[in-house]
Design a protein around this motif. Structure first.
Motif, PDB file in Angstrom:
ATOM      1  N   LYS A 232      23.861 -52.733  26.513  1.00 43.59           N
ATOM      2  CA  LYS A 232      23.399 -52.157  27.838  1.00 43.59           C
ATOM      3  C   LYS A 232      21.810 -52.479  27.808  1.00 43.59           C
ATOM      4  O   LYS A 232      21.347 -52.301  28.771  1.00 43.59           O
ATOM      5  N   TYR A 551      24.490 -33.012  21.644  1.00 47.08           N
ATOM      6  CA  TYR A 551      24.057 -34.380  21.706  1.00 47.08           C
ATOM      7  C   TYR A 551      22.602 -34.510  20.872  1.00 47.08           C
ATOM      8  O   TYR A 551      21.657 -33.987  21.136  1.00 47.08           O
ATOM      9  N   ASP A 578      24.216 -41.370  19.682  1.00 54.91           N
ATOM     10  CA  ASP A 578      24.223 -42.707  20.248  1.00 54.91           C
ATOM     11  C   ASP A 578      24.152 -43.749  19.110  1.00 54.91           C
ATOM     12  O   ASP A 578      22.973 -43.550  18.515  1.00 54.91           O
ATOM     13  N   GLY A 581      26.948 -46.377  21.944  1.00 55.85           N
ATOM     14  CA  GLY A 581      27.979 -45.417  22.634  1.00 55.85           C
ATOM     15  C   GLY A 581      27.877 -44.358  22.189  1.00 55.85           C
ATOM     16  O   GLY A 581      27.587 -44.198  20.964  1.00 55.85           O
ATOM     17  N   PRO A 606      21.111 -42.279  26.260  1.00 54.37           N
ATOM     18  CA  PRO A 606      21.505 -42.593  27.400  1.00 54.37           C
ATOM     19  C   PRO A 606      21.880 -41.266  28.206  1.00 54.37           C
ATOM     20  O   PRO A 606      23.275 -40.824  27.991  1.00 54.37           O
ATOM     21  N   ASN A 608      22.756 -40.633  31.043  1.00 55.40           N
ATOM     22  CA  ASN A 608      23.708 -40.770  31.962  1.00 55.40           C
ATOM     23  C   ASN A 608      25.054 -40.571  31.486  1.00 55.40           C
ATOM     24  O   ASN A 608      26.163 -40.394  32.085  1.00 55.40           O
ATOM     25  N   GLU A 609      25.218 -40.789  29.970  1.00 53.24           N
ATOM     26  CA  GLU A 609      26.669 -40.631  29.435  1.00 53.24           C
ATOM     27  C   GLU A 609      27.057 -39.280  29.085  1.00 53.24           C
ATOM     28  O   GLU A 609      27.962 -38.948  28.388  1.00 53.24           O
ATOM     29  N   ARG A 611      28.578 -35.724  29.569  1.00 54.08           N
ATOM     30  CA  ARG A 611      29.469 -35.276  30.468  1.00 54.08           C
ATOM     31  C   ARG A 611      29.112 -33.725  30.503  1.00 54.08           C
ATOM     32  O   ARG A 611      28.936 -33.073  29.458  1.00 54.08           O
ATOM     33  N   ARG A 640      22.935 -47.962  35.203  1.00 55.31           N
ATOM     34  CA  ARG A 640      23.812 -47.033  34.998  1.00 55.31           C
ATOM     35  C   ARG A 640      23.036 -45.758  35.297  1.00 55.31           C
ATOM     36  O   ARG A 640      23.453 -44.543  35.799  1.00 55.31           O
ATOM     37  N   TYR A 644      23.309 -42.319  37.862  1.00 53.71           N
ATOM     38  CA  TYR A 644      23.352 -41.044  37.480  1.00 53.71           C
ATOM     39  C   TYR A 644      22.458 -40.260  38.177  1.00 53.71           C
ATOM     40  O   TYR A 644      22.795 -39.203  38.449  1.00 53.71           O
TER      41      TYR A 644
END
Length: 831
Positions: A232, A551, A578, A581, A606, A608-609, A611, A640, A644
């Motif tokens: 990415k 995270y 990260d 991913g 990231p 945007n990942e 949740r 992405r 987001y």
């Protein structure tokens, strides 16, 4: 010393040669000292003087009998110095790197001292032979480097022999070889000293080549793996994260941009020319040249190299787009005027700079000065002035697109006077000034509104510094004044000329911090356009929060101690990291994960990942350098993130430390995060209590957490002496909040956001300041005069500004006063 004096007395030819070498070396070094402003053409004059000295001494040697080897050694040293003097006018070697300059001086010195080798002690002679071994390698390298010029040198020798300078290194190499052979004959220990002088540089060069090849291979493999994995992030980001941050890696990235390499496909060492897309002089490093022979080039494109340099080596200023050259410019003088408002925890700084062009004649209209100003966090540029024909011309504020178009048209096509200031990420702004001619120093001024930094019970003013035309020899006059003189502060080197006003004259100092005790906040608002802007104490409030998912943003800034300590508090939760991913962190893999992460120069988590932002906590620790948000344009990562941000809920971010990377700093300014920072222990305490900082911002409030204050937009329009910078800082933070969701897709350029920036008269992602030469220029580009605006900030622009409707009342009052004054005057006359 007596032995040396006797030699010079006995051999006048050597004495003459040494005197000429000293004169020639002094003439060569004189321009480097910058003691006086040399006229254009001085370099060629110095060369011809050095050349004349070498020719004269050559004639002396030819007429002397018998001819000693020492005489020829001095002849070739003179020619070598003359060759480097000529190199300033006819570039062959490029700028020598520092270690090479030292090696040249040591090598020439060793050859000169060899004339007295028979008078040296045994230890001194061994040392001399060691350095002669180094000298032979250096002269041999230059001899090979110039092979492509030998034929030209012979054919062009008819023109007063100047081209024969290309043979000076080979002549020195042969002479040094003969000197060494004569001195080491029959001495085993001297041969060992010679071997050390030869093999130590060879081994050092071999190690350099080996590391060069290893890093080069790592770069190409990173590109290949990123393509295969359909990463990415752009390949240059992955390379920036993973290659070692050292001098060799920097030289690899700068190869052909800054460092000359061997080009075997195009006339040996010739054929690659300096690319002006990176503003740094081309340099000559023999290690780079040799390494490039034994290694293939990386698969990086030029723009990718520049991106890596920006991200890893803080080279954004050097990568700025240029319309005209600026290599002859220096910053000759700086005037700094600082007004500090302790009771409002903010300051206004004006930097007036004088830019000098050192060309004797200015061709094609002059040179372009580009400055990058580094400002404290949360600061905003609020004024710009350019002096045109000796008169101050103040800026107008317009959209960034209009300002950019106008500047490029006027500078690139019409070659006339403009200046422009653009907002940049990472607490920086760029200023461009054109033209800077040799006839006079160009003068411009930038004004910056800044929040003060609160640390405990102390406030700190942080200075504004810049990258741009060198200011090494610039003088500075600085004035610091306080709206209310605080207690417990010290300004060494300053003189108090009035109550609360301090001045100093000194050499320019980029770093300046002024600390003083906290004073009570002023509660009077600044009123403008039907609203008041009032300062309030920011008291952090906490809300109950027990994160369901954590995270970790890992990189080489994390220590094992910090990580292990934190892990004890979070290991019972779901923890992700990260690695191309999001992956689960466990007791079993944490050691290996941290070890890999500690090899990363920076991280780009990231967000945007993430949740379920309501139940998530992102923990980071930042490195010094990293890409900007804007650097990621057109990447899959950016696409992405764009999707987001349009609908993102604020993410709770805890920073272990106080510094943020440009990437996270920009997202913080755009209010993507509910932000808190501190040490690991503070975080552990909050986690144990199930607490996290609560956001207190809304449409009417902005928080300046670094200053410990909040600015509230109110309906109170009561006049006061509050500084207009309250509105400027409120608007800047509010604009950044509105820009955030659409930063990448550029749809943030909306009329209401532009209007808010114009009213406060601030630079931002949507607005820039520009000065054009004439009213006709403004009209041509559709840049109207700013109405209902604070206009350019100034040292006197504090206090309430009358409302538009109030201006009429002010005028009526003035008219009534005048009428009464004149009526009384005429009444006296009638009497």
């Amino acid at each position: 010393m007596k032995k040396l004096q006797s030699i010079l007395t006995e051999d006048r030819v050597i004495k003459t040669g040494l005197i000429m070498i000293l004169i020639s070396a002094a003439l060569f070094a004189f321009p480097e000292l910058n003691l006086i402003d040399l006229k254009e053409g001085a370099d060629i004059s110095f060369f011809f003087t050095s050349y004349l000295l070498s020719v004269v001494y050559l004639i002396v040697v030819l007429l002397t009998k018998p001819k000693r080897l020492a005489y020829w050694a001095l002849v070739f040293i003179l020619w070598f110095i003359s060759a480097f003097a000529l190199n300033r006018e006819m570039n062959v070697f490029d700028t020598s790197v520092p270690w090479l300059c030292v090696a040249i001086c040591v090598s020439c010195g060793a050859v000169i001292l060899s004339a007295f080798a028979d008078r040296f002690s045994n230890a001194a002679k061994h040392l001399l032979i060691f350095f002669l071994g180094i000298a032979f390698l250096l002269f041999l390298y230059y001899s090979l480097y110039l092979t492509s010029m030998y034929i030209i040198g012979i054919l062009a020798a008819i023109a007063i022999g100047i081209s024969l300078h290309v043979f000076a290194p080979v002549a020195l190499a042969v002479t040094t070889f003969i000197i060494i052979r004569r001195n080491v004959a029959g001495s085993r220990s001297l041969k060992i000293a010679l071997a050390a002088g030869v093999f130590i540089p060879v081994i050092a060069c071999a190690l350099f080549v080996w590391q060069w090849r290893g890093i080069n291979k790592q770069v190409n493999q990173a590109i290949n793996h990123n393509i295969l994995s359909e990463g990415k992030l752009p390949a240059w980001v992955v390379i920036s994260q993973n290659i070692p941050k050292n001098d060799i890696a920097e030289r690899i990235i700068k190869a052909n941009l800054v460092y000359k390499t061997a080009n075997l496909q195009d006339n040996w060492f010739w054929g690659n020319f300096h690319n002006t897309s990176f503003d740094e002089p081309l340099k000559h490093d023999p290690l780079v040249v040799i390494a490039s022979i034994f290694s293939t080039q990386t698969n990086l494109e030029e723009h990718e190299r520049i991106k890596i340099l920006e991200a890893m080596y803080d080279s954004r200023h050097k990568a700025q787009e240029r319309l005209w050259g600026g290599n002859k410019l220096t910053t000759s003088s700086v005037i700094t005027n600082v007004k500090i408002f302790p009771e409002y925890r903010m300051a206004y700084t004006e930097k007036t700079l004088f830019v000098k062009n050192h060309e004797e004649r200015t061709w094609w209209g002059g040179q372009e000065a580009i400055y990058t100003f580094h400002v404290p966090e949360g600061s905003v540029v609020s004024s710009l002035s350019l002096w045109i024909d000796g008169k101050e011309a103040k800026s107008r504020l317009t959209t960034r697109a209009k300002a950019d178009s106008a500047y490029k048209t006027v500078v690139g096509v019409e070659v006339r006077d403009p200046s422009v200031v653009h907002w940049q990420e990472g607490n920086t702004v760029t200023a461009r000034i054109f033209p800077c001619t040799a006839t006079e120093a160009r003068k411009f001024r930038v004004g910056v509104t800044s929040p003060l930094k609160l640390q405990g019970q102390q406030l700190t003013y942080e200075s504004i510094y810049f990258d741009g035309p060198p200011a090494d020899d610039a003088s500075e006059t600085i004035q610091v004044s306080f709206s209310k003189k605080p207690a417990l502060f010290n300004l060494p080197g300053f003189e108090e000329i009035n109550e609360g006003v301090f001045t100093a004259d000194r050499k320019y100092q980029p770093d300046e911090e002024i600390s003083f005790a906290v004073v009570p906040l002023a509660d009077k608002p600044f009123a403008f356009a039907g609203s008041g802007y009032q300062l309030k104490e920011y008291k952090p409030q906490f809300t109950m929060f027990d994160p369901g998912t954590i995270y970790l943003d890992l990189n080489n800034s994390w220590t094992n101690t910090e990580f292990d300590s934190l892990w004890q508090s979070i290991k019972n939760k779901k923890v992700y990291y990260d690695d191309g991913g999001l992956k689960r962190l466990t007791d079993q893999n944490k050691t290996a994960v941290l070890a890999r992460a500690q090899k990363l120069n920076f991280s780009l988590f990231p967000v945007n990942e993430i949740r379920d932002a309501d139940n998530a906590l992102l923990i980071t620790k930042s490195t010094q350098t990293a890409p900007n948000l804007n650097d990621l344009d057109d990447s899959e990562f950016q696409k992405r993130l764009t999707t987001y941000l349009a609908t993102a809920k604020p993410i709770r971010l805890y920073n272990v430390g106080t510094k943020l990377t440009p990437y996270l700093k920009a997202l913080k300014e755009m209010r993507v995060f509910v932000y808190d920072d501190g040490g690991v222990q503070k975080l552990q305490s909050n986690l144990a209590k199930h607490l996290f900082l609560k956001s207190q911002e809304d449409d009417k409030h902005v928080v300046l957490d670094q200053s410990g204050v909040m600015i509230a937009q109110t309906a109170d329009t009561t006049g006061s002496n509050a500084p207009d910078h309250l509105l400027r800082l409120f608007a800047y933070n509010d604009v950044m909040k509105k820009v955030g969701p659409h930063y990448f897709d550029k749809t943030y350029v909306q009329p209401d956001i532009i209007k808010e920036a114009e009213q406060a008269y601030i630079t931002s992602p949507v607005s820039s300041l520009i000065v054009l030469e004439t009213q006709a220029d403004y009209e041509r580009f559709g840049i109207d005069a700013n109405k209902n605006s604070l206009a350019n900030a100034s040292m006197k622009s504090s206090g309430a500004v009358p409302e538009p409707g109030e201006w009429l009342l002010v005028l009526i009052a003035i008219a009534v006063i005048n009428f009464l004054v004149y009526r009384a005057k005429y009444a006296k006359h009638d009497l």
